[in-house]
Design an enzyme around this catalytic site. Sequence first.
Site, PDB file in Angstrom:
ATOM      1  N   GLY A  34      58.361 -30.250  -2.416  1.00  0.00           N
ATOM      2  CA  GLY A  34      57.159 -29.422  -2.378  1.00  0.00           C
ATOM      3  C   GLY A  34      57.482 -27.945  -2.276  1.00  0.00           C
ATOM      4  N   HIS A  40      60.455 -25.190 -10.276  1.00  0.00           N
ATOM      5  CA  HIS A  40      59.995 -26.587 -10.344  1.00  0.00           C
ATOM      6  C   HIS A  40      59.162 -26.816 -11.610  1.00  0.00           C
ATOM      7  CE1 HIS A  40      60.479 -26.364  -5.805  1.00  0.00           C
ATOM      8  NE2 HIS A  40      61.169 -27.434  -6.103  1.00  0.00           N
ATOM      9  N   GLN A  64      67.763 -35.869   5.344  1.00  0.00           N
ATOM     10  CA  GLN A  64      68.780 -35.002   4.754  1.00  0.00           C
ATOM     11  C   GLN A  64      68.919 -33.675   5.513  1.00  0.00           C
ATOM     12  OE1 GLN A  64      66.491 -34.982   0.904  1.00  0.00           O
ATOM     13  NE2 GLN A  64      67.224 -32.892   0.751  1.00  0.00           N
ATOM     14  N   GLN A 156      74.336 -31.606  -5.620  1.00  0.00           N
ATOM     15  CA  GLN A 156      73.371 -32.714  -5.528  1.00  0.00           C
ATOM     16  C   GLN A 156      73.288 -33.448  -6.881  1.00  0.00           C
ATOM     17  OE1 GLN A 156      69.387 -32.669  -3.484  1.00  0.00           O
ATOM     18  NE2 GLN A 156      68.674 -32.119  -5.497  1.00  0.00           N
ATOM     19  N   SER A 189      62.744 -22.774  -2.830  1.00  0.00           N
ATOM     20  CA  SER A 189      61.656 -22.742  -1.838  1.00  0.00           C
ATOM     21  C   SER A 189      62.085 -21.940  -0.609  1.00  0.00           C
ATOM     22  CB  SER A 189      61.282 -24.160  -1.416  1.00  0.00           C
ATOM     23  OG  SER A 189      60.970 -24.916  -2.559  1.00  0.00           O
ATOM     24  N   ARG A 190      63.380 -21.966  -0.315  1.00  0.00           N
ATOM     25  CA  ARG A 190      63.871 -21.262   0.887  1.00  0.00           C
ATOM     26  C   ARG A 190      63.857 -19.742   0.727  1.00  0.00           C
ATOM     27  NH1 ARG A 190      67.253 -26.198   1.480  1.00  0.00           N
ATOM     28  NH2 ARG A 190      66.708 -27.089   3.492  1.00  0.00           N
TER      29      ARG A 190
HETATM   30  O1  PAF Z   1      66.391 -31.119  -4.174  1.00  0.00           O
HETATM   31  C1  PAF Z   1      65.486 -31.549  -3.429  1.00  0.00           C
HETATM   32  O2  PAF Z   1      64.389 -30.993  -3.363  1.00  0.00           O
HETATM   33  C2  PAF Z   1      65.773 -32.769  -2.571  1.00  0.00           C
HETATM   34  O3  PAF Z   1      67.084 -32.808  -2.142  1.00  0.00           O
HETATM   35  C3  PAF Z   1      65.373 -34.081  -3.260  1.00  0.00           C
HETATM   36  C4  PAF Z   1      66.193 -34.332  -4.524  1.00  0.00           C
HETATM   37  C5  PAF Z   1      63.894 -34.071  -3.606  1.00  0.00           C
HETATM   38  C6  PAF Z   1      65.630 -35.275  -2.318  1.00  0.00           C
HETATM   39  O4  PAF Z   1      64.889 -35.155  -1.146  1.00  0.00           O
END
Ligand code: PAF
Length: 282
Positions: A34, A40, A64, A156, A189-190
């Site tokens: 979000g 995004h 996480q 990631q 977002s940060r």
């Molecule tokens: O990149 C992110 O926003 C998160 O790490 C994800 C992939 C939605 C998993 O919670």
Amino acid sequence: MPLPRIVRTVKGLRSTVQKWRSAGESVALVPTMGALHDGHMTLVKLAKRKADRTVVSIFVNPTQFAPTEDLSRYPRDEAGDAAKLGSAGADLIWAPSVEEMYRDGFATTIVPKGAALPLEGEFRPHHFAGVATVCAKLFSQSMADVAIFGEKDYQQLCVIRQVVCDLDLPVRIVAAPTSRDRDGLARSSRNAYLTAQERAIAPALNRALHGIAAIAAKGGLVNKAIDVATHDLLHAGFRKVDYLAVCDAETLGSFQTGSGRPGRVLGAAWLGSTRLIDNIAI
Ligand code: PAF
């Protein structure tokens, strides 16, 4: 554009996706936490090109985050996110509660090694187990054919590719290039945490990566370039550099110039109380 439907139960999600699939439609998933920004939206646009239906998950995944991290202050704006996703043409928002995602008795975690061990893995030791587990759940819940991940979180992306390959998960991972502001700052977002002064300093991280990449591409002294870039970041106003590293772009192991393999420069550094990450190709 109408607002996409918000679904909060696995049962509800599956029943909608089953209907689409029975009608022969393919499904793309864009996993998010979000606080959606233009970056995004480029993922959603790509998803719409890759499949007939687009599901965007919005779930701030507690597993996480370490206890010292920013889970409680992580930005949340579901109404704003829904409006943006409506304009972008997403079909459905998957927004489960923590209790729906991790039902009573939940006791299974995927612990990735390999690409998950260096860099972020050293500074955030449980992070990728949380990410891998929730992403495997998101893939299974949404039955997506394709899942879109931004290169902004490059490690990631590598970890998710590894998990999908190792566990034979029936989903295709598609990478989207990092979306940036005009001054080079990677959208995140940060970034909302940054003060005006910090925001002005922040693009120095991307410049530092470019400096290192130029040296690495020529087969120059990478360690020296990293020392110089670290000094420059601290001088610019960054509080701490967690790492700057030149890695093999697929394994995140060591990179050899001239090996013919792709390389990647990755970095993480603190600006006040905000931790920024970024990466670029060599
Ligand atoms: O990149 C992110 O926003 C998160 O790490 C994800 C992939 C939605 C998993 O919670």
